[in-house]
Design a protein around this motif. Structure first.
Motif, PDB file in Angstrom:
ATOM      1  N   ASP A 348       0.843  -1.197   0.000  1.00  0.00           N
ATOM      2  CA  ASP A 348       0.000   0.000   0.000  1.00  0.00           C
ATOM      3  C   ASP A 348       0.880   1.250   0.000  1.00  0.00           C
ATOM      4  O   ASP A 348       1.528   1.549   1.000  1.00  0.00           O
ATOM      5  CB  ASP A 348      -0.904  -0.035   1.238  1.00  0.00           C
ATOM      6  N   GLN A 349       0.892   1.984  -1.131  1.00  0.00           N
ATOM      7  CA  GLN A 349       1.727   3.185  -1.233  1.00  0.00           C
ATOM      8  C   GLN A 349       0.903   4.472  -1.246  1.00  0.00           C
ATOM      9  O   GLN A 349       1.425   5.539  -1.562  1.00  0.00           O
ATOM     10  CB  GLN A 349       2.584   3.137  -2.508  1.00  0.00           C
ATOM     11  N   SER A 352      -2.197   8.524   3.381  1.00  0.00           N
ATOM     12  CA  SER A 352      -3.433   8.591   4.151  1.00  0.00           C
ATOM     13  C   SER A 352      -3.130   9.277   5.475  1.00  0.00           C
ATOM     14  O   SER A 352      -2.010   9.697   5.722  1.00  0.00           O
ATOM     15  CB  SER A 352      -3.976   7.180   4.396  1.00  0.00           C
ATOM     16  N   GLN A 355      -0.368   7.029   7.127  1.00  0.00           N
ATOM     17  CA  GLN A 355       0.962   6.761   6.575  1.00  0.00           C
ATOM     18  C   GLN A 355       1.306   7.732   5.465  1.00  0.00           C
ATOM     19  O   GLN A 355       0.433   8.235   4.774  1.00  0.00           O
ATOM     20  CB  GLN A 355       1.039   5.324   6.056  1.00  0.00           C
ATOM     21  N   GLY A 357       2.979   6.905   2.739  1.00  0.00           N
ATOM     22  CA  GLY A 357       2.903   6.230   1.444  1.00  0.00           C
ATOM     23  C   GLY A 357       4.077   6.601   0.554  1.00  0.00           C
ATOM     24  O   GLY A 357       5.111   7.051   1.041  1.00  0.00           O
TER      25      GLY A 357
ATOM     26  N   PRO B 118       1.438  -1.752   4.521  1.00  0.00           N
ATOM     27  CA  PRO B 118       1.948  -0.368   4.446  1.00  0.00           C
ATOM     28  C   PRO B 118       3.395  -0.355   3.982  1.00  0.00           C
ATOM     29  O   PRO B 118       4.209  -1.158   4.443  1.00  0.00           O
ATOM     30  CB  PRO B 118       1.819   0.137   5.884  1.00  0.00           C
ATOM     31  N   SER B 134       5.038   3.879  10.676  1.00  0.00           N
ATOM     32  CA  SER B 134       3.824   4.670  10.474  1.00  0.00           C
ATOM     33  C   SER B 134       2.688   4.051  11.290  1.00  0.00           C
ATOM     34  O   SER B 134       2.749   2.884  11.696  1.00  0.00           O
ATOM     35  CB  SER B 134       3.447   4.690   8.998  1.00  0.00           C
ATOM     36  N   ALA B 136      -0.113   3.277  10.158  1.00  0.00           N
ATOM     37  CA  ALA B 136      -0.675   2.206   9.332  1.00  0.00           C
ATOM     38  C   ALA B 136       0.096   0.903   9.569  1.00  0.00           C
ATOM     39  O   ALA B 136      -0.509  -0.176   9.659  1.00  0.00           O
ATOM     40  CB  ALA B 136      -0.618   2.605   7.860  1.00  0.00           C
ATOM     41  N   ALA B 137       1.437   1.018   9.673  1.00  0.00           N
ATOM     42  CA  ALA B 137       2.255  -0.183   9.890  1.00  0.00           C
ATOM     43  C   ALA B 137       1.990  -0.797  11.258  1.00  0.00           C
ATOM     44  O   ALA B 137       2.032  -2.018  11.430  1.00  0.00           O
ATOM     45  CB  ALA B 137       3.733   0.166   9.741  1.00  0.00           C
ATOM     46  N   TYR B 140      -1.493  -2.473  11.042  1.00  0.00           N
ATOM     47  CA  TYR B 140      -1.423  -3.719  10.293  1.00  0.00           C
ATOM     48  C   TYR B 140      -0.981  -4.872  11.193  1.00  0.00           C
ATOM     49  O   TYR B 140      -1.439  -6.003  11.046  1.00  0.00           O
ATOM     50  CB  TYR B 140      -0.453  -3.557   9.115  1.00  0.00           C
TER      51      TYR B 140
END
Lengths: 601, 190
Positions: A348-349, A352, A355, A357, B118, B134, B136-137, B140
């Motif tokens: 996922d790049q 958001s 993150q 990205g 991520p 992050s 997100a990481a 996850y």
């Protein structure tokens, strides 16, 4: 581009613009020798210093004497750095007991720091003693930056003076630039850095016990420290496990501050400003970027003030800002797009709220895309050369812009002093071209531009492309040159091209995969750095001397104004044409091909 | 020569004393006095033992812990004396191979999780010592941590939230979480 990236660029420009006038005025007053309070406070020390050195501060020098003093002073500085590295094992302040550095690496590093390049063939945390870092490298960080300032000021004096034989006293100029401009700024910045977590300690490295036992393999070595190979020639590996991590210590903050302010760029550690001990927070990162453009931007105001028309300085600054913002947007956009080959693997790049990205290979989580890309733009356009992300792993288009920034000759803000004097040379060339087009004798700031100035300007501008392309051509043709390349195909060529571009422009950043700590690269890049620095400086001082000797021609209806939008466009055009056309073929072989391969397939 | 060599030599010596000795030493003294912890590496001490720095990441491979970003330092990851990035170009097959291997390792540790990964969790940092991942990481990895440790997913997510750092002033830096501090907090949960 994300809103945060846009806000970051806007905040940087706002902070830089807010400081241009006060700092520019301060620099002008210091270099003009006005009795402002810091100069009055320092006067007794300054007087004693001149007596000790046998300097008569009241005697100005002609351009030849000025250039000679500058080169002798810089050469002695390089010699001192060389000696410190060669003898560090027997000198104090070497808590890690680092061995003496090899002759070719010492030569490269000595030239590198004296010329304000700060190309690093070595890895700081495993090669340089605290004494070498402090008394060798950091001192040259100050003095090479001061050297840049005094050359720029000497050129500005050339415009100001009339029928004069001398352009100033080099010893006085370099002393004042160091003591009143660089040292106080560095001190304040270094303290802010420490408050954020930048290390400043003279103790030995610290061992800590990590949370998890770490298993890894490493090549087995014999008693002499050489790796052992098996019968097939492969290195024999051994399994290791450790609970220990060693935290590197050193006088980092003091060096970090001047490294950024002086557009030097030589990191205390190998990872440079990506290392959390050099650049721990987004705030230090912002200040590091700002510090790179602080003095170069302010010098445009000093110039305008000294020539008696501040609009002249703003015009140069406007041209710099237009180029800077355009180039920054390209890098940010390209890095945010990410790498299609990695996206294909189910990664996922997308940016958001959770993150950054984009292309995160070789970037730090705390900086993400915006701050890494902006740092890359600033460091390559100012000749700083510090990095907070690995340019070698940038997308082809992002890497293209970092190369292109340097190829423009470091005039988009540019190095401390070098940015201003190089931009003024472009202005002289621009005015000359415009003069040819309309059939009038070209003049800039009341000084007639004649054959001598044009010869010297050409020398100052052309030496860089010459040594970049020649050096690259030699390196790609011989085995020791090709041996250092880390990445295959077009990117490998880019690594070599980047190395010579960076060295010639005294930038110091790298596509760092290249193994440049070899006798070939240490010697070749050392020579290129020396020529790329002092050849243009001598030409610029010659122009300064020649302008100073001239009368001032009065402004008439036929004089081309050099403060309006037309001139800004002319200047940008000159920079782009001269810079870009020379390098298009070389760029096509590297990042352009790579870009087409990445997105075409 | 006396008007050239002597000024150059003596000025270099004096400038070395001022900028090379006095400046860093005065700053070291001041830093040690005003910011003693920061100047000495922001070390975290637990039970009287230094167990790491808040600013320098550590390697984690146990599924019970949040994993840090991949590190390109040698010979071991997160080698404090060998900061470096991978310097792999975007088209280098070695880069895609490395990313694939990291994806496989994440999948092996958490077979049920097929969410997109991520990007910062499968790409090497610039320093090789990145202390953060992050949000997100972290998010996850939360289901794996909850399962292996027998915790409520909501409790793990709440822990991430309390340790999350946002953008400074809304635009400086990236939303992130410090992996070592997060893992220490995990260990302290029970």
């Amino acid at each position: 581009m994300t809103p945060a990236s846009v806000a970051l660029i806007a905040a940087l420009l706002a902070a830089a613009l807010a400081s241009v006038k006060p700092l520019g005025l301060y620099i002008a007053h210091v270099m003009e020798g006005r009795p402002i309070w810091p100069v009055r406070v320092g006067a007794p020390l300054e007087g004693r210093l001149y007596r000790l050195c046998g300097i008569d501060p009241g005697t100005p020098m002609g351009w030849k004497a000025y250039a000679t003093a500058l080169i002798v002073f810089n050469a002695l500085g390089a010699l001192a750095v060389y000696a410190l590295q060669r003898l560090q094992l027997w000198l104090p302040l070497n808590p890690q007991h680092f061995a003496n550095v090899s002759a070719d690496s010492s030569f490269n590093t000595a030239v590198s720091f004296a010329t304000n390049t700060n190309w690093q063939g070595y890895s700081g945390e495993s090669a340089m003693s605290d004494l070498t870092q402090m008394a060798g490298l950091a001192v040259q960080n100050f003095l090479s930056a001061a050297t840049g300032i005094v050359v720029a000021i000497a050129l500005v004096r050339g415009f100001v003076l009339r029928e004069a034989k001398a352009i100033g006293n080099f010893w006085v100029d370099v002393t004042r630039a160091t003591l009143y401009i660089l040292l106080p700024l560095a001190f304040v910045l270094a303290l802010i850095f420490v408050s954020q977590g930048v290390v400043q300690s003279l103790s030995a490295d610290k061992d800590v016990t990590t949370l998890e036992l770490l298993h890894y393999t490493q090549p087995k070595v014999d008693a002499a420290g050489n790796p052992i190979s098996d019968k097939a020639g492969n290195p024999v590996m051994q399994s290791m496990a450790t609970h220990t991590q060693t935290l590197p210590m050193g006088p980092v903050a003091s060096q970090e501050a001047i490294k950024q302010l002086g557009t030097n760029g030589g990191g205390f550690f190998n990872a440079n400003s990506a290392h959390p001990f050099e650049n721990p927070t987004p705030l230090t990162d912002f200040l590091q970027i700002l510090a790179e453009i602080l003095i170069p931007a302010a010098l445009t105001y000093s110039f305008g003030h000294m020539v008696g028309d501040t609009r002249q300085g703003w015009a140069l600054l406007a041209a710099m800002i237009v180029l800077f913002v355009s180039l920054a947007c390209i890098i940010v956009h390209s890095e945010q797009l990410g790498n299609p080959r990695i996206a294909r693997l189910g990664v996922d790049q997308a940016a958001s709220a959770l993150q950054p990205g984009g292309n995160m290979e070789g970037k730090e989580a705390r900086f993400g895309i915006g701050a890494s890309a902006l740092f890359a733009t600033t460091t390559t356009s100012t000749s700083c050369g510090a990095v907070n992300a690995m340019h070698d792993s940038f997308t082809p288009l992002g890497g293209f812009v970092t190369l292109f920034n340097m190829m423009l000759g470091e005039v988009v803000f540019g190095g401390v002093g070098t940015g201003l004097y190089s931009m003024l040379i472009f202005a002289v060339i621009g005015v000359f071209i415009a003069g040819l087009m309309i059939g009038r004798t070209p003049e800039y700031l009341g000084k007639k531009i004649e054959a001598f100035e044009m010869k010297m300007s050409s020398i100052a501008i052309l030496v860089m492309p010459f040594i970049v392309l020649l050096g690259t051509a030699v390196a790609v043709s011989i085995a020791p040159g090709k041996a250092g390349v880390a990445n295959p195909e077009a990117h490998g060529f880019s690594e070599i091209l980047y190395a010579f571009t960076s060295a010639s422009n005294n930038n110091g950043s790298a596509f760092a995969g290249i193994s440049a700590d070899t006798p070939f690269y240490n010697t070749a890049l050392g020579l290129v750095m020396w020529l790329g620095r002092y050849w243009p400086i001598v030409a610029v001082l010659a122009i300064a001397g020649s302008f100073a000797a001239k009368k001032r021609v009065p402004v008439t209806a036929g004089t081309m104004p050099t403060h309006g939008p037309t001139f800004v466009v002319l200047l940008i055009g000159t920079v782009l044409l001269v810079g870009a056309l020379t390098f298009v073929p070389a760029l096509a072989l590297g990042p352009v091909i790579e870009h087409l391969m990445l997105w075409g397939a | 020569m006396n008007t050239l060599i002597r000024p150059a030599l003596v000025l270099l010596v004096i400038m070395t004393l001022i900028t090379g000795i006095a400046y860093p030493l005065v700053l070291s003294g001041l830093a040690h006095w005003i910011f003693p912890e920061q100047a000495a590496g922001s070390v975290i001490v637990k039970d009287g033992r230094p167990i790491g720095s808040r600013l320098i990441g550590q390697a984690f491979s146990d599924p019970r812990y949040f994993w840090s970003r991949p590190s390109a330092t040698a010979p071991q990851p997160y080698n404090g004396l060998g900061s470096t990035g991978s310097n792999l170009g975007p088209l280098n097959p070695a880069l895609t191979d490395a990313v694939k291997a990291r994806i496989d390792a994440l999948h092996a540790a958490d077979p049920g999780n097929r969410a997109p990964i991520p990007v910062d969790l499968v790409t090497a940092s610039a320093s090789g010592l990145d202390p953060d991942i992050s949000l997100a990481a972290a998010d996850y990895q939360a289901p794996r941590i909850a399962r292996v440790r027998g915790l409520d997913l909501a409790a793990v997510r709440a822990l991430i939230d309390t340790h999350a750092e946002g953008r400074w002033l809304g635009f400086l830096g990236e939303p992130r979480v410090n992996v070592l501090e997060l893992n220490l907090a995990l260990d302290a949960l029970k």
